[in-house]
Motif scaffolding. Structure first.
Motif, mmCIF file in Angstrom:
data_model
loop_
_atom_site.group_PDB
_atom_site.id
_atom_site.type_symbol
_atom_site.label_atom_id
_atom_site.label_comp_id
_atom_site.label_asym_id
_atom_site.label_seq_id
_atom_site.Cartn_x
_atom_site.Cartn_y
_atom_site.Cartn_z
ATOM 1 N N LEU A 147 -23.520 4.273 -18.719
ATOM 2 C CA LEU A 147 -24.330 4.117 -19.720
ATOM 3 C C LEU A 147 -25.180 5.201 -20.207
ATOM 4 C CD1 LEU A 147 -25.096 0.249 -19.822
ATOM 5 C CD2 LEU A 147 -23.257 1.418 -21.096
ATOM 6 N N GLY A 148 -25.480 6.021 -19.211
ATOM 7 C CA GLY A 148 -26.547 7.069 -19.132
ATOM 8 C C GLY A 148 -25.651 8.547 -19.615
ATOM 9 N N ILE A 149 -24.489 8.434 -20.053
ATOM 10 C CA ILE A 149 -23.512 9.786 -20.426
ATOM 11 C C ILE A 149 -24.068 9.778 -21.994
ATOM 12 C CG2 ILE A 149 -21.359 10.292 -20.839
ATOM 13 C CD1 ILE A 149 -20.384 8.794 -18.271
ATOM 14 N N ARG A 150 -24.271 11.345 -22.147
ATOM 15 C CA ARG A 150 -24.582 11.713 -23.287
ATOM 16 C C ARG A 150 -23.442 12.482 -23.860
ATOM 17 N NH1 ARG A 150 -29.561 10.415 -25.690
ATOM 18 N NH2 ARG A 150 -29.575 12.242 -26.738
ATOM 19 N N VAL A 151 -23.126 12.738 -25.023
ATOM 20 C CA VAL A 151 -22.043 13.875 -25.396
ATOM 21 C C VAL A 151 -22.705 14.669 -26.385
ATOM 22 C CG1 VAL A 151 -19.980 14.004 -26.819
ATOM 23 C CG2 VAL A 151 -20.446 11.875 -25.538
ATOM 24 N N ASP A 152 -22.580 16.022 -26.124
ATOM 25 C CA ASP A 152 -23.315 17.100 -26.673
ATOM 26 C C ASP A 152 -24.745 16.640 -26.993
ATOM 27 O OD1 ASP A 152 -20.966 18.508 -26.874
ATOM 28 O OD2 ASP A 152 -20.181 17.670 -28.471
ATOM 29 N N GLY A 153 -25.486 15.992 -26.269
ATOM 30 C CA GLY A 153 -26.804 15.742 -26.249
ATOM 31 C C GLY A 153 -27.120 14.636 -26.988
ATOM 32 N N GLU A 154 -26.172 14.081 -27.518
ATOM 33 C CA GLU A 154 -26.159 13.001 -28.526
ATOM 34 C C GLU A 154 -25.778 11.478 -27.973
ATOM 35 O OE1 GLU A 154 -27.722 13.544 -31.309
ATOM 36 O OE2 GLU A 154 -27.969 15.262 -31.312
ATOM 37 N N THR A 155 -26.159 10.556 -28.582
ATOM 38 C CA THR A 155 -26.001 9.299 -28.082
ATOM 39 C C THR A 155 -24.499 8.856 -28.560
ATOM 40 O OG1 THR A 155 -28.218 8.237 -28.261
ATOM 41 C CG2 THR A 155 -26.372 6.758 -28.072
ATOM 42 N N GLY A 212 -22.867 6.602 -31.648
ATOM 43 C CA GLY A 212 -23.792 6.779 -32.338
ATOM 44 C C GLY A 212 -24.710 5.260 -32.654
ATOM 45 N N GLU A 213 -24.556 4.580 -33.910
ATOM 46 C CA GLU A 213 -25.387 3.587 -33.878
ATOM 47 C C GLU A 213 -25.071 2.258 -33.376
ATOM 48 O OE1 GLU A 213 -23.682 2.605 -38.566
ATOM 49 O OE2 GLU A 213 -25.773 3.099 -38.271
ATOM 50 N N TYR A 214 -23.791 2.368 -33.101
ATOM 51 C CA TYR A 214 -22.921 1.234 -32.411
ATOM 52 C C TYR A 214 -23.137 1.512 -30.889
ATOM 53 C CZ TYR A 214 -20.683 0.856 -36.811
ATOM 54 O OH TYR A 214 -20.514 0.801 -38.294
ATOM 55 N N TYR A 215 -23.963 2.041 -30.227
ATOM 56 C CA TYR A 215 -24.118 2.283 -28.810
ATOM 57 C C TYR A 215 -24.525 1.115 -28.264
ATOM 58 C CZ TYR A 215 -25.859 3.721 -24.439
ATOM 59 O OH TYR A 215 -26.207 3.640 -23.006
ATOM 60 N N VAL A 216 -25.587 0.302 -28.894
ATOM 61 C CA VAL A 216 -25.973 -0.871 -28.081
ATOM 62 C C VAL A 216 -24.909 -1.934 -28.179
ATOM 63 C CG1 VAL A 216 -27.862 -2.733 -28.145
ATOM 64 C CG2 VAL A 216 -28.228 -0.373 -28.965
ATOM 65 N N LEU A 217 -24.174 -2.006 -29.148
ATOM 66 C CA LEU A 217 -23.075 -3.086 -29.335
ATOM 67 C C LEU A 217 -22.040 -2.867 -28.237
ATOM 68 C CD1 LEU A 217 -21.815 -5.366 -30.456
ATOM 69 C CD2 LEU A 217 -20.636 -4.029 -32.192
ATOM 70 N N LEU A 276 -31.619 6.186 -16.571
ATOM 71 C CA LEU A 276 -30.646 6.927 -16.979
ATOM 72 C C LEU A 276 -30.127 6.781 -18.587
ATOM 73 C CD1 LEU A 276 -28.168 7.493 -14.020
ATOM 74 C CD2 LEU A 276 -30.010 9.154 -14.858
ATOM 75 N N PRO A 277 -29.976 5.556 -18.834
ATOM 76 C CA PRO A 277 -29.763 5.398 -20.381
ATOM 77 C C PRO A 277 -30.688 5.252 -21.357
ATOM 78 C CG PRO A 277 -28.626 3.618 -18.874
ATOM 79 C CD PRO A 277 -29.978 4.410 -18.262
ATOM 80 N N LEU A 278 -31.766 5.790 -20.875
ATOM 81 C CA LEU A 278 -33.175 5.637 -21.666
ATOM 82 C C LEU A 278 -33.104 6.465 -22.956
ATOM 83 C CD1 LEU A 278 -36.037 4.146 -22.043
ATOM 84 C CD2 LEU A 278 -36.848 6.220 -20.493
#
Length: 257
Positions: A100-108, A111-116, A45-47
């Motif tokens: 962790l698989g949730i997306r907001v308006d089709g975006e991660t 942003g770039e801090y998602y992994v952290l 899901l978070p792929l």
């Protein structure tokens, strides 16, 4: 956890564990394989958000599966323990994968801090899950007449968490039914042209704060829902079997003679 179990004497451990039951444990390999496959599918899901997080979740599932086989191969008495532990860890990755698989308006999100943020979230779930399971084990020991001096269990991890879990499950159930019955309203009801607005700035900040806190609590409780399936009895017995491995092996040898 090992520190807690070290306070339990071998005689007390013998009262909790029946070795004969451990010898006749039915193989759980097929069930665990099916769970591993399902949890591995959920881990995808978070792929779209991060291949790193997905890889970590899959690695956790694989390690849990391998731990079961290695543990039962080394000590047959630990088969049920390793199965229950692996099952719990796999189920824990499921709720984590959903969030962790949730997306907001089709975006991660983030942003770039998602992994952290995701790594911090995984660490937080691991810590809170540990304390929740620890409380369940201590509660199991207490119910079986073993009171450990100097070690207490907060009510938050027992009664409060259980009530919150039940409330969350009810909310999810009711929310699902309400959504099905009123789907048209959620999709878009444009009959009213004016939105709801709060004129008082302090009141608005207070409401945002309250909603934010409630949302965080619900997310934490949802993340730890798998602890409801945590088998405190089997895990406790397994830890004690490992703590007094030599003594139980000798006891097992004498009983078979």
């Amino acid at each position: 956890m090992k520190f807690i179990m070290s306070k339990i004497t071998f005689e007390e451990a013998k009262q909790l564990i029946d070795i004969r039951d451990k010898e006749n444990t039915t193989s759980q390999s097929i069930k665990l394989f099916i769970r591993a496959f399902f949890c591995g599918f959920m881990a995808l899901l978070p792929l779209k958000n991060s291949i790193v997080i997905t890889s970590i979740l899959i690695i956790i599932i694989v390690i849990s599966f391998l731990y079961y086989y290695i543990s039962k191969a080394n000590n047959k008495l630990l088969e049920e323990f390793s199965y229950q532990l692996a099952k719990y860890v796999m189920l824990q990755t499921t709720t984590v994968s959903i969030l962790l698989g949730i997306r907001v308006d089709g975006e991660t999100p983030f942003g770039e801090y998602y992994v952290l943020v995701a790594l911090c979230y995984l660490f937080l779930v691991a810590v809170l899950g540990y304390f929740r399971c620890r409380a369940m084990i201590l509660n199991y020991l207490k119910n079986n007449g073993i009171n450990l001096k100097g070690i207490s269990v907060s009510k938050i991890w027992n009664k409060v968490f259980l009530k919150l879990s039940i409330i969350l499950l009810v909310i999810i159930g009711l929310g699902t039914q309400l959504y099905r019955l009123n789907k048209w309203w959620f999709i878009g009801n444009n009959s009213s042209s004016n939105g709801i607005s709060i004129q008082n700035e302090w009141l608005g900040m207070f409401l945002v704060l309250v909603v934010g806190i409630l949302l965080i609590i619900l997310l934490v409780v949802f993340s730890l829902l798998p602890t409801l399936l945590f088998n405190a009895k089997t895990i406790t017995e397994g830890i004690l079997l490992k703590e007094y491995a030599t003594e139980f092996q000798q006891e097992n040898t004498r009983s078979n003679q």
